[in-house]
Design an enzyme around this catalytic site. Sequence first.
Site, PDB file in Angstrom:
ATOM      1  N   TYR A  58      69.073  43.274  29.972  1.00 36.71           N
ATOM      2  CA  TYR A  58      67.994  42.617  30.338  1.00 36.71           C
ATOM      3  C   TYR A  58      67.014  42.465  29.690  1.00 36.71           C
ATOM      4  O   TYR A  58      66.081  42.963  28.870  1.00 36.71           O
ATOM      5  CB  TYR A  58      67.600  42.440  31.171  1.00 36.71           C
ATOM      6  CG  TYR A  58      67.031  41.174  31.920  1.00 36.71           C
ATOM      7  CD1 TYR A  58      66.954  40.143  31.913  1.00 36.71           C
ATOM      8  CD2 TYR A  58      65.350  41.824  32.043  1.00 36.71           C
ATOM      9  CE1 TYR A  58      65.671  39.202  32.442  1.00 36.71           C
ATOM     10  CE2 TYR A  58      64.875  40.954  32.723  1.00 36.71           C
ATOM     11  CZ  TYR A  58      64.891  39.532  32.386  1.00 36.71           C
ATOM     12  OH  TYR A  58      63.730  38.756  32.836  1.00 36.71           O
ATOM     13  N   HIS A  88      55.825  31.466  27.713  1.00 34.61           N
ATOM     14  CA  HIS A  88      55.000  31.730  28.854  1.00 34.61           C
ATOM     15  C   HIS A  88      53.763  31.677  28.833  1.00 34.61           C
ATOM     16  O   HIS A  88      52.596  31.912  30.110  1.00 34.61           O
ATOM     17  CB  HIS A  88      55.187  33.640  29.305  1.00 34.61           C
ATOM     18  CG  HIS A  88      56.510  33.531  29.480  1.00 34.61           C
ATOM     19  ND1 HIS A  88      57.935  32.912  28.871  1.00 34.61           N
ATOM     20  CD2 HIS A  88      56.973  33.784  31.017  1.00 34.61           C
ATOM     21  CE1 HIS A  88      59.152  33.090  29.557  1.00 34.61           C
ATOM     22  NE2 HIS A  88      58.840  33.848  30.987  1.00 34.61           N
ATOM     23  N   ASN A 200      55.703  41.445  31.013  1.00 37.75           N
ATOM     24  CA  ASN A 200      55.797  41.996  31.704  1.00 37.75           C
ATOM     25  C   ASN A 200      55.023  43.207  32.753  1.00 37.75           C
ATOM     26  O   ASN A 200      54.275  43.695  31.607  1.00 37.75           O
ATOM     27  CB  ASN A 200      56.833  42.444  31.983  1.00 37.75           C
ATOM     28  CG  ASN A 200      58.319  41.765  32.642  1.00 37.75           C
ATOM     29  OD1 ASN A 200      59.496  42.883  33.137  1.00 37.75           O
ATOM     30  ND2 ASN A 200      58.029  41.185  33.186  1.00 37.75           N
ATOM     31  N   TYR A 284      24.205  45.328  67.522  1.00 37.87           N
ATOM     32  CA  TYR A 284      25.254  45.856  67.017  1.00 37.87           C
ATOM     33  C   TYR A 284      24.675  46.075  65.440  1.00 37.87           C
ATOM     34  O   TYR A 284      25.635  46.827  64.859  1.00 37.87           O
ATOM     35  CB  TYR A 284      26.515  45.151  67.058  1.00 37.87           C
ATOM     36  CG  TYR A 284      26.710  45.579  68.298  1.00 37.87           C
ATOM     37  CD1 TYR A 284      26.779  46.379  69.640  1.00 37.87           C
ATOM     38  CD2 TYR A 284      28.630  44.981  68.695  1.00 37.87           C
ATOM     39  CE1 TYR A 284      27.139  46.809  70.674  1.00 37.87           C
ATOM     40  CE2 TYR A 284      28.582  44.990  70.007  1.00 37.87           C
ATOM     41  CZ  TYR A 284      28.446  45.661  70.721  1.00 37.87           C
ATOM     42  OH  TYR A 284      28.620  45.998  72.029  1.00 37.87           O
ATOM     43  N   ARG A 287      22.863  49.552  65.221  1.00 38.45           N
ATOM     44  CA  ARG A 287      23.402  50.354  66.330  1.00 38.45           C
ATOM     45  C   ARG A 287      24.605  50.588  65.285  1.00 38.45           C
ATOM     46  O   ARG A 287      25.829  51.919  65.192  1.00 38.45           O
ATOM     47  CB  ARG A 287      23.622  50.388  67.331  1.00 38.45           C
ATOM     48  CG  ARG A 287      23.943  51.407  68.155  1.00 38.45           C
ATOM     49  CD  ARG A 287      23.898  51.277  69.596  1.00 38.45           C
ATOM     50  NE  ARG A 287      23.905  49.813  70.105  1.00 38.45           N
ATOM     51  CZ  ARG A 287      24.530  49.440  71.014  1.00 38.45           C
ATOM     52  NH1 ARG A 287      25.590  50.419  71.749  1.00 38.45           N
ATOM     53  NH2 ARG A 287      23.992  48.421  71.171  1.00 38.45           N
ATOM     54  N   PHE A 332      57.223  45.583  38.379  1.00 38.39           N
ATOM     55  CA  PHE A 332      56.486  44.576  37.629  1.00 38.39           C
ATOM     56  C   PHE A 332      55.934  43.174  38.879  1.00 38.39           C
ATOM     57  O   PHE A 332      54.633  43.037  38.643  1.00 38.39           O
ATOM     58  CB  PHE A 332      57.430  43.383  37.117  1.00 38.39           C
ATOM     59  CG  PHE A 332      58.146  43.036  36.978  1.00 38.39           C
ATOM     60  CD1 PHE A 332      58.155  42.496  38.284  1.00 38.39           C
ATOM     61  CD2 PHE A 332      59.439  42.983  36.472  1.00 38.39           C
ATOM     62  CE1 PHE A 332      59.712  41.710  38.924  1.00 38.39           C
ATOM     63  CE2 PHE A 332      60.766  42.773  37.345  1.00 38.39           C
ATOM     64  CZ  PHE A 332      60.747  41.724  39.211  1.00 38.39           C
ATOM     65  N   GLU A 417      63.202  34.685  41.381  1.00 35.32           N
ATOM     66  CA  GLU A 417      61.979  34.924  41.468  1.00 35.32           C
ATOM     67  C   GLU A 417      61.732  34.667  43.164  1.00 35.32           C
ATOM     68  O   GLU A 417      60.432  33.986  42.821  1.00 35.32           O
ATOM     69  CB  GLU A 417      61.024  35.538  40.471  1.00 35.32           C
ATOM     70  CG  GLU A 417      61.688  36.001  38.722  1.00 35.32           C
ATOM     71  CD  GLU A 417      60.755  35.544  38.512  1.00 35.32           C
ATOM     72  OE1 GLU A 417      59.993  34.656  38.301  1.00 35.32           O
ATOM     73  OE2 GLU A 417      60.805  35.812  36.773  1.00 35.32           O
TER      74      GLU A 417
END
Length: 526
Positions: A58, A88, A200, A284, A287, A332, A417
Amino acid sequence: MSTHNNIFHFGEGHLTAGIAMAISEGSIQGKLSESTRKKVRDSSAIVANIVEKGDPVYGINTGFGPLCTTKISKSETKILQSNILQSHSVGVGAPIQSDIAKLMMILKVQSLAKGYSGIAETTLDRILWHIDHDAIPVVPSQGSVGASGDLAPLSHLFLPLIGLGKVVYKGKTMTTTALFKETGLGALDLGPKEGLALINGTQFIAAHAVKVIEKMHACLSHADIIGAMMIEGLQGSVKPFFSELHQLRPFKGNIHVANRIRFFLEDSEIMENHIECDRVQDPYSLRCMPQVHGASRNAWLHLKELLEIELNSVTDNPIIIDEDLTISGGSFHGQPLAMAIDYACLAASEIGNIADRRIYLSLEGISEGVPKLLMKDTGINSGYMILQYTTAALASENKGLCFPASADSIPTSLGQEDHVSMGSISGRKALQVLDNVAKIQAIELLTAAQAFEFRKPLKSGVILDEVHKAVRKKVTFAEKDRVFADDIEKGIALIEDRTILRIVQKVMKKHTLASDSPFEAEFEVY
């Protein structure tokens, strides 16, 4: 040790958020040792052998994502790597800050230098050139889903390697073509798998997490200091910070915060002045600082621990183990950091939330000696009333930003994906929240200093007195209304340039913190 003589060896040294920041700032230089270079060359040679053999692996001789079954010929394997960077590069939105883009490169080198990615030595050297010469690629902020790596931002980050994209160099944004003309560099010819190895990984998420760790550390430190000053101004009780109480519920963060605040209040005339008062307990927001600030400390510590694992991991795909074993997995995927960043985002927001409550409390006029709205002559003057409107708006905005990005997943890559982390969004949101909290803390600093003033001529401990003096050098006591936005801007500067933290560190060097907590170092170093 990770560094020696201000040198960090990528791929060998243990990288932390602090070291990554130091490399980015130039106080530590990152280098590749000869043993690391050999590992890188060996891994690259394995990839070359895979191409020669022709067995499908791959991303080396196949397409990407849903195209993983498409075989790529030996002659096209290099074109594939150049194409992946271009196809990309689909990011949108405003560019991320250059220091975050620089961190991305630093973190990517650390991962690639482990020797499991098939990257070429010359490619690593070119990335190091960009780091060392502050030629920082322009990276859009939006477009990553945080799985299959931070594909879009990493593609933009490494476009300059092949002569495309833009960089910020010597204070100017320019095309990579212009950079090459100025420096004499030329485009690289990426080998098989290199493009995929570059894009990646989780470096966009992790770089944001580094900044979250750094900013949140300052945020938490400011919270204890300013909270202690507010206790002084409103004459709150020191008892909720006694170690005897917190040993019975020993969360690390709680113990640490209680120790710090108790130390800040030591030797205070203001505390001594009301030691016999008949008030049983405080609200609060005063405290419960150890419980609330402490819980946020624990979230910070959790993120720090996970981030260090990530910074020293190999996060691309596939992984080249040896000549006989390549593994296509999912290292990844950003989920381990995405969830922790979302947790830290909530923790940061809560620091702003409780600070807003203390600001509101300081305006109520219920503490003897401190007038309503922190000003004696009100009616004609509104005093500090509207400053709390601003903190309310910021605290509310932060609550909206706290929805966990990691709770969402939209399938991508034609279903290949089918679960993603959205961790890139987690990181961006967390930094937005921290910026808002810094503004809230600036306003709490102003209101705490104003309340503190009404306790004069009584003195606090040496630390808080010095902090108050530093505030007064920039912002005077307010006896009547004025343009408080100007005061707020000065307060924000005191927070953002770490003036208050430097003063506290300087004073504390002259004193020994008598701590019964074994966790001090964990919270002081990142």
